[in-house]
Design an enzyme around this catalytic site. Sequence first.
Site, short mmCIF file in Angstrom:
data_model
loop_
_atom_site.label_atom_id
_atom_site.label_comp_id
_atom_site.label_asym_id
_atom_site.label_seq_id
_atom_site.Cartn_x
_atom_site.Cartn_y
_atom_site.Cartn_z
N PHE A 150 2.58 42.96 -26.97
CA PHE A 150 1.88 43.03 -28.17
C PHE A 150 0.91 42.12 -28.34
CE2 PHE A 150 4.46 39.41 -28.89
CZ PHE A 150 3.85 38.66 -29.99
N GLU A 177 5.15 48.91 -28.40
CA GLU A 177 5.47 49.62 -29.73
C GLU A 177 5.42 48.94 -30.85
OE1 GLU A 177 7.33 48.24 -27.39
OE2 GLU A 177 9.14 48.12 -27.64
N ARG A 178 5.00 47.78 -30.82
CA ARG A 178 4.47 46.86 -32.01
C ARG A 178 3.31 47.35 -32.67
NH1 ARG A 178 9.08 45.50 -31.74
NH2 ARG A 178 9.88 44.04 -30.21
N SER A 227 7.16 39.40 -21.15
CA SER A 227 8.03 38.20 -20.80
C SER A 227 8.45 38.36 -19.49
CB SER A 227 9.27 38.34 -21.88
OG SER A 227 9.90 39.65 -21.78
N CYS A 282 -0.38 33.80 -24.12
CA CYS A 282 0.28 33.51 -23.03
C CYS A 282 -0.46 32.06 -22.47
CB CYS A 282 0.30 34.55 -21.85
SG CYS A 282 -1.17 34.92 -21.30
N GLU A 384 9.80 29.07 -23.32
CA GLU A 384 8.55 29.57 -24.09
C GLU A 384 8.93 29.98 -25.46
OE1 GLU A 384 6.95 33.72 -23.26
OE2 GLU A 384 5.09 32.80 -23.15
#
Length: 499
Positions: A150, A177-178, A227, A282, A384
Amino acid sequence: MVRELSHFVGGKLTAGTSGRFGDVFDPSTGEVQARVPLASSDEVRAAIDLAVVGQQIWGDMNPQARARVLTRFLALVERDRDDLARLLSSEHGKTFDDAKGDIQRGVEVVEFAVGAPHLLKGEYTSGAGRGIDVYSMRQPLGVVAGITPFNFPAMIPLWQAGPALACGNAFVLKPSERDPSVPLRLAELFTEAGLPDGVFSVVNGDKEAVDALLFDDRIQAVGFVGSTPIAHYIHTTAADQGKRSQCFGGAKNHMIVMPDADLDQAADALIGAGYGSAGERCMAISVAVPVGQETADALAAKLMERARALTVGPALEPGMDYGPLVTAAAVERVSGYIAQAIDQGAELLLDGRGLVVPGHENGFYLGPTLFDRVTTDMTIYREEVFGPVLIIARADDYEAALAMASDHEYGNGVSIFTRDGDTARDFAARVQVGMVGVNVPIPVPIAYHTFGGWKKSMFGDLNQHGPDSFRFYTKTKTVTSRWPSGIREGASFVIPTMS
Ligand code: NAD
């Protein structure tokens, strides 16, 4: 009124038929603004059917003709840049300027991919033996898939699709999908630019759609960004299915601040790289590692002063340093990390929990949070967080700081701030991390170099963009030929060598 989004298959927007939907929020207000269809396996297979047909046309076009389509696409993105950025901000929550940067970073890789004719030239050896020439060519893989996160809804799809398309592949994207609207718009722009139908598709969905891609024999390669647990799953499953994959995962990026560094410059860099995009990058710096107690005390004071002054609010309101997180669940997850760090003994300097933005009381906001005296055994150091939380983990000396970054299980990015060339050079050579910055806060390489972390930040062999992307999205065929064919040497029963 909640909009209903579509897929993009066979060159047009198509309604979902699975009957399953996901909510797309406006993180600035907390409201559901759209429903995204979650594709069934059958819908994914139908997209692959059309991708196979489109790829045959696209793969047969010469590389320069394909590059021209990408050039036209770039002009269309330029035309629509502000609309795309607004759409991106409204679903993701990053500020308008940051959304433009998200698009621009993707554009830069498509610009690089326009150089495909040069990068696809292959290799040639004339006279490798008597009358023998050897050449290798790079051919498209066929249909490839991308599964994206996302946090960069324009950049990462373009990092994958630019080189994949330039190499002559068809590309099936399963975006997050976000925030699926920007990928859908990009698909429309590819078609407007002249890409044949079926060559770029967007199937929205969740695990069912991802698994349909992974278990379909016609998908030759999978690019994943997200992730670490999912990256690992995609990598092992793709390998098991005989597919090529490159899977990029999570991160915990350190910034080492040496006693000789310009501390104001380092503090500015940490604030931007730690809190920009609400820490949902990231390549965010989430761990500051000042070397020596004096450096740490001075740096902590400078960070406090700057973090306290940050302005957090609606993504599209001018003047915001960062906007909301992507979902309420993300706020809850990050808040949980903050509570746990306090329990485990970290020193909380600034608490961002409970931030209420007037007029946007239901938005997914979290103020800047700063911890000091975090130790390497604490959860907030090991995992994280992916939120606006910066931690200070003090190191006694350079070797201890180097070891912290090197020993962490993630190895995406790292940075060092120093005025000493010897230290910088030693650090760049020895640190066990894939992307290194020297006096640079976010060392994301430019488009024509490659992007990729080490350790649990990456599973696979070839990096994203740069020359590696052309290796990833092509297969090499090597041809050995002998002319004139009239040479007669008789049958030989030993393996040919160059002796
Ligand atoms: P995520 O792993 O939740 O989702 C990524 C993609 O995987 C999405 O398309 C999602 O629909 C899909 N997915 C989710 N669960 C799945 C499952 N069980 N099976 C199959 N597919 C599944 O990641 P996210 O929250 O969207 O993105 C944030 C993460 O991405 C962070 O960890 C961040 O560090 C990482 N990231 C890494 C890089 C990099 O280059 N290393 C770049 C950007 C983001």
